[in-house]
Design a protein around this motif. Structure first.
Motif, PDB file in Angstrom:
ATOM      1  N   PRO A 144      52.118   1.900  28.892  1.00 11.72           N
ATOM      2  CA  PRO A 144      51.118   2.529  28.023  1.00 11.72           C
ATOM      3  C   PRO A 144      50.609   1.533  26.975  1.00 11.72           C
ATOM      4  O   PRO A 144      51.368   0.677  26.520  1.00 11.72           O
ATOM      5  CB  PRO A 144      51.884   3.666  27.344  1.00 11.72           C
ATOM      6  N   THR A 145      49.337   1.659  26.617  1.00  8.38           N
ATOM      7  CA  THR A 145      48.746   0.710  25.665  1.00  8.38           C
ATOM      8  C   THR A 145      48.469   1.343  24.296  1.00  8.38           C
ATOM      9  O   THR A 145      48.274   0.643  23.320  1.00  8.38           O
ATOM     10  CB  THR A 145      47.424   0.143  26.230  1.00  8.38           C
ATOM     11  N   LEU A 146      48.460   2.660  24.237  1.00  5.21           N
ATOM     12  CA  LEU A 146      48.128   3.358  22.991  1.00  5.21           C
ATOM     13  C   LEU A 146      49.256   3.174  21.970  1.00  5.21           C
ATOM     14  O   LEU A 146      50.407   3.482  22.246  1.00  5.21           O
ATOM     15  CB  LEU A 146      47.936   4.852  23.299  1.00  5.21           C
ATOM     16  N   ILE A 147      48.916   2.662  20.804  1.00  4.32           N
ATOM     17  CA  ILE A 147      49.920   2.456  19.744  1.00  4.32           C
ATOM     18  C   ILE A 147      50.542   3.809  19.367  1.00  4.32           C
ATOM     19  O   ILE A 147      49.846   4.802  19.229  1.00  4.32           O
ATOM     20  CB  ILE A 147      49.269   1.808  18.481  1.00  4.32           C
ATOM     21  N   TYR A 159      52.148   5.985  21.085  1.00  7.69           N
ATOM     22  CA  TYR A 159      52.574   6.547  22.380  1.00  7.69           C
ATOM     23  C   TYR A 159      53.427   5.523  23.130  1.00  7.69           C
ATOM     24  O   TYR A 159      54.435   5.862  23.742  1.00  7.69           O
ATOM     25  CB  TYR A 159      51.340   6.933  23.207  1.00  7.69           C
ATOM     26  N   LYS A 160      53.008   4.274  23.047  1.00  9.06           N
ATOM     27  CA  LYS A 160      53.736   3.184  23.708  1.00  9.06           C
ATOM     28  C   LYS A 160      55.192   3.127  23.206  1.00  9.06           C
ATOM     29  O   LYS A 160      56.131   3.077  23.996  1.00  9.06           O
ATOM     30  CB  LYS A 160      53.017   1.859  23.418  1.00  9.06           C
ATOM     31  N   TYR A 185      57.165   6.136  24.398  1.00  9.46           N
ATOM     32  CA  TYR A 185      57.463   5.983  25.829  1.00  9.46           C
ATOM     33  C   TYR A 185      58.701   5.093  26.024  1.00  9.46           C
ATOM     34  O   TYR A 185      59.616   5.440  26.760  1.00  9.46           O
ATOM     35  CB  TYR A 185      56.235   5.366  26.512  1.00  9.46           C
ATOM     36  N   GLY A 195      48.454   8.886  30.055  1.00  8.70           N
ATOM     37  CA  GLY A 195      48.329   7.870  29.006  1.00  8.70           C
ATOM     38  C   GLY A 195      48.886   6.510  29.378  1.00  8.70           C
ATOM     39  O   GLY A 195      49.199   5.706  28.517  1.00  8.70           O
ATOM     40  N   GLY A 196      49.008   6.246  30.686  1.00  7.63           N
ATOM     41  CA  GLY A 196      49.515   4.943  31.131  1.00  7.63           C
ATOM     42  C   GLY A 196      51.015   4.939  31.401  1.00  7.63           C
ATOM     43  O   GLY A 196      51.597   3.894  31.670  1.00  7.63           O
TER      44      GLY A 196
END
Length: 234
Positions: free
Chosen positions: A157-160, A162-163, A166, A223-224
């Protein structure tokens, strides 16, 4: 003596085979079923086709492919954990899918001639092999010209925010689920390592191109947390 990645992965899956399906549903919050359904929709599998499912595990994707190719098609599932295959064989037998063959083998050296299959898939298995590129090259070799290779896998995932969440989940919560539900803390801790070290979506797309594929497309899920990559052999 330190185990090789191959030995370690083999030991993990031999040990968790009986609880693998239950754990998969728990740790992905049932999302893996949705991801696979969307992937199958994108693949538009033709009835009567010949498909190979690499690292097939307990054969869920193999079974989905068998239902798509129908009784006139053929699907081969390959895995190097005999215990996982045994679980898959029971499922295939219960469903009466005579078009399915499950075989014990290594993704790094696929035991098939060049240009054998219309579709070649790998679901949540690429991160467990010692050499990602080598397996993609082997999948490229055995797919027919005009055929496609599809990889559904955990991603980065790339979203700050959320990453970080994860990675926290994979590192701490998932092994805990493994301990509580499958008595396998160490084995599920390994799954965190394999997911953490796996290439992101763009990097994996580049590996597909390096292996020889054209028209490589990918799509993130949740979200990746996972992604599908599809490459064509011309």
């Amino acid at each position: 003596m330190q185990q090789s990645k191959e030995q370690r992965v083999h030991n993990v899956f031999e040990k968790i085979s009986d609880n693998y399906d239950k754990m998969n549903s728990v740790i992905s919050f049932q999302q893996h079923v949705k991801w696979r359904k969307d992937t199958m929709r994108r693949m538009s599998v033709r009835p009567g086709s010949n498909a190979l499912d690499v690292c097939c595990g307990t054969a869920d994707w193999t079974i989905a492919l068998a239902e798509a190719v129908g009784p006139t098609g053929k699907v081969t599932g390959l895995d190097f954990s005999q215990n996982m295959l045994n679980v898959g064989k029971e499922k295939v037998k219960d469903l009466g899918l005579e078009q399915v063959t499950l075989i014990h083998g290594n993704a790094m050296e696929l035991p098939f001639p060049d240009n054998s299959f219309d579709y070649v898939t790998i679901g949540f298995g690429l991160r467990n092999v010692p050499d990602y590129l080598k397996v993609l090259q082997e999948m490229y070799r055995v797919v027919k010209p005009g055929g496609i290779v599809v990889c559904l896998e955990t991603s980065q995932p790339t979203l700050i925010g959320y990453k970080q969440l994860y990675y926290f989940y994979f590192r701490f919560i998932m092994p805990l689920f493994g301990k509580l539900l499958a008595k396998s803390y160490r084995e599920y801790a390994w799954l965190h390592e394999s997911a953490r070290d796996f290439p992101g979506m763009r990097e994996l797309a580049k590996l597909f191109e390096q292996a020889g594929f054209n028209d490589v497309k990918y799509k993130p899920y949740s979200g990746g947390a996972a992604a599908v990559h599809i490459g064509k052999k011309i």
